[in-house]
Scaffold this active site. Structure first.
Site, PDB file in Angstrom:
ATOM      1  N   SER A 130       0.797  -1.185  -0.004  1.00 29.39           N
ATOM      2  CA  SER A 130      -0.081  -0.078   0.051  1.00 29.39           C
ATOM      3  C   SER A 130       1.153   1.148  -0.029  1.00 29.39           C
ATOM      4  CB  SER A 130      -0.740   0.058   1.448  1.00 29.39           C
ATOM      5  OG  SER A 130      -1.223   1.223   1.553  1.00 29.39           O
ATOM      6  N   TYR A 143      -2.521   0.187  10.478  1.00 24.63           N
ATOM      7  CA  TYR A 143      -2.472  -0.309   9.150  1.00 24.63           C
ATOM      8  C   TYR A 143      -1.057  -0.023   8.570  1.00 24.63           C
ATOM      9  CZ  TYR A 143      -3.737  -1.052   4.240  1.00 24.63           C
ATOM     10  OH  TYR A 143      -3.946  -1.368   2.828  1.00 24.63           O
TER      11      TYR A 143
END
Ligand code: NAP
Length: 227
Positions: A130, A143
């Site tokens: 990501s 995250y």
């Protein structure tokens, strides 16, 4: 006729993983990872040369059972993931644990169990990371920390296993159910045209996997271009 090479794609019941599985299916026999057996059956029905591989990746005994019998694996794509967000002030230990369990520990253990099969095929491991794995923004700490960790995992694996190609793919916001939930949590209106299409991420994965054998594409960063 020789059997097609084998690919295993986690998170293939929807989102980016489902697109990656469809992109690989013309050239590979594809195992579709996920927990939702109905969604996996639907994906398998739509994707030639694909079959469900149902397993909860946080159940490591289940994972050990599910990899039994895979003794040669050409491509392993880790797309399964979870996104538990929150500021440092807000995030409970459970949010940190959940991100690390699915986004890091499961990736490491599944890869470890499949290393003999990957070595046998001089295979390729692709990790859907990501943009948050490259730099963390406010509210994304739990995250982002897991995605930074899985980037380190990929770098160590690449260094340790010269016979295996390892690619980290860093997409920006992509139009999937995960992104819908994130935007809802931010209290904003969902506008799919602002985000990457899952097929665009899958195209980047395919280009890394089909790179000529002398080329090792280590990291691919993809930003959305609003359309
Ligand atoms: P998604 O639509 O929420 O899909 C997540 C997938 O992961 C589903 O197939 C789900 O399968 C699977 N999964 C989750 N937990 C699992 C578990 N414990 N065991 C087995 N499978 C599990 O997410 P996505 O947007 O496609 O995300 C795919 C990857 O891209 C993730 O690693 C995510 O962090 C990353 N990413 C996404 C975006 C974005 O904007 N969407 C941006 C950058 C990176 P079941 O529900 O069937 O279990």
């Amino acid at each position: 006729m020789p059997e097609s090479p084998l690919a295993l794609v986690t998170g293939a019941s929807r989102g980016i993983g489902a697109s990656v599985a469809r992109a690989l299916a013309p050239a590979y026999r594809v195992l579709l990872g996920g927990r939702d057996v109905d969604a996996l059956a639907d994906q398998a029905a739509e994707t030639a040369n694909a079959e469900p591989w149902p397993v909860d990746l946080s159940d490591l005994d289940g994972v050990r059972g599910a990899v039994a019998g895979i003794d040669r694996l050409d491509v392993l794509v880790h797309s399964a993931g979870t996104a538990e967000l929150g500021t440092v002030e807000q995030a409970a230990p459970s949010a940190w644990r959940q991100n690390f369990e699915v986004n890091v520990v499961a990736v490491a253990e599944l890869t470890r169990l499949l290393l003999p099969a990957l070595r046998a095929a001089h295979g390729h491991v692709v990790i859907i990371n990501s943009g948050q794995g490259l730099s963390a923004r406010a509210g994304w700490g739990p995250y982002a920390a897991s995605k930074h960790a899985v980037r380190a995992f990929a770098d160590a694996l690449r260094d340790e296993e010269p016979g295996i190609r390892v690619t980290s793919v860093y997409p920006g916001r992509t139009d999937t159910e995960m992104q819908q939930a994130i935007i809802a949590g931010e209290g904003r209106e969902y506008a799919p045209a602002q985000y990457l299409r899952p097929d665009s991420v899958a195209a980047a994965v395919l280009s890394a996997v089909t790179a000529s054998p002398d080329a090792h594409i280590s990291d691919v960063s993809i930003r959305p271009r609003p359309h």
